[in-house]
Design a protein around this motif. Structure first.
Motif, mmCIF file in Angstrom:
data_model
loop_
_atom_site.group_PDB
_atom_site.id
_atom_site.type_symbol
_atom_site.label_atom_id
_atom_site.label_comp_id
_atom_site.label_asym_id
_atom_site.label_seq_id
_atom_site.Cartn_x
_atom_site.Cartn_y
_atom_site.Cartn_z
ATOM 1 N N LYS A 1 5.428 -2.444 2.500
ATOM 2 C CA LYS A 1 6.255 -3.244 3.398
ATOM 3 C C LYS A 1 6.217 -2.542 4.754
ATOM 4 O O LYS A 1 6.408 -1.325 4.825
ATOM 5 C CB LYS A 1 7.676 -3.292 2.855
ATOM 6 N N GLN A 2 5.935 -3.297 5.824
ATOM 7 C CA GLN A 2 5.897 -2.720 7.159
ATOM 8 C C GLN A 2 6.987 -3.345 8.015
ATOM 9 O O GLN A 2 7.118 -4.563 8.077
ATOM 10 C CB GLN A 2 4.536 -2.932 7.797
ATOM 11 N N LEU B 1 -2.680 4.979 -0.147
ATOM 12 C CA LEU B 1 -3.078 3.795 -0.907
ATOM 13 C C LEU B 1 -3.488 4.138 -2.344
ATOM 14 O O LEU B 1 -3.515 3.257 -3.200
ATOM 15 C CB LEU B 1 -4.219 3.068 -0.198
ATOM 16 N N PRO C 1 -3.561 -2.282 8.971
ATOM 17 C CA PRO C 1 -4.289 -3.237 8.120
ATOM 18 C C PRO C 1 -4.229 -2.845 6.638
ATOM 19 O O PRO C 1 -5.121 -2.175 6.132
ATOM 20 C CB PRO C 1 -5.709 -3.175 8.670
ATOM 21 N N ILE C 2 -3.179 -3.258 5.961
ATOM 22 C CA ILE C 2 -2.969 -2.938 4.551
ATOM 23 C C ILE C 2 -2.782 -4.243 3.790
ATOM 24 O O ILE C 2 -1.959 -5.067 4.173
ATOM 25 C CB ILE C 2 -1.728 -2.045 4.362
ATOM 26 N N ASN C 3 -3.530 -4.412 2.711
ATOM 27 C CA ASN C 3 -3.429 -5.625 1.899
ATOM 28 C C ASN C 3 -2.738 -5.393 0.565
ATOM 29 O O ASN C 3 -2.741 -6.265 -0.284
ATOM 30 C CB ASN C 3 -4.822 -6.213 1.653
ATOM 31 N N ASP C 4 -2.161 -4.243 0.359
ATOM 32 C CA ASP C 4 -1.479 -3.909 -0.883
ATOM 33 C C ASP C 4 -0.065 -4.494 -0.849
ATOM 34 O O ASP C 4 0.718 -4.163 0.046
ATOM 35 C CB ASP C 4 -1.441 -2.387 -1.027
ATOM 36 N N PRO C 5 0.298 -5.355 -1.808
ATOM 37 C CA PRO C 5 1.628 -5.979 -1.779
ATOM 38 C C PRO C 5 2.786 -5.005 -1.994
ATOM 39 O O PRO C 5 3.936 -5.354 -1.752
ATOM 40 C CB PRO C 5 1.567 -7.002 -2.917
#
Length: 85
Positions: free
Chosen positions: A52-53, A25, A45-49
């Motif tokens: 992509k998962q 991150l 749990p990643i909120n960075d745009p």
């Protein structure tokens, strides 16, 4: 987001280390990170745009890596394993 300069494709597995994710991150710049999970693994749990998962249809490092490469949109592509940073 504009076309990323670099796409980083990472096939994952169960038990991804939290410290590894925290280091990932910290990457800055016009980068797209594609995490390709095995079929049943829940998204991290990643909120960075920039992240992509994707869940691969099949389990396995090679098929997961190929799935990520097919979804990469960057000008350049780098692929690493989920325990390298």
């Amino acid at each position: 987001m504009n076309t990323p300069l670099l796409s980083i494709v990472i096939p994952t597995r169960e038990g991804v280390e939290d410290h590894w994710l925290q280091e990932l991150l910290k990457v800055e710049g016009n980068v797209e990170v594609i995490l390709v999970h095995p079929p049943s693994l829940a998204p991290l749990p990643i909120n960075d745009p920039r992240f992509k998962q994707i869940n691969s249809t099949f389990r396995g490092e090679i098929i997961q890596r190929m799935t990520g490469l097919l979804n990469a949109t960057g000008i350049y592509v780098l692929t690493i394993n989920c325990d390298e940073y």
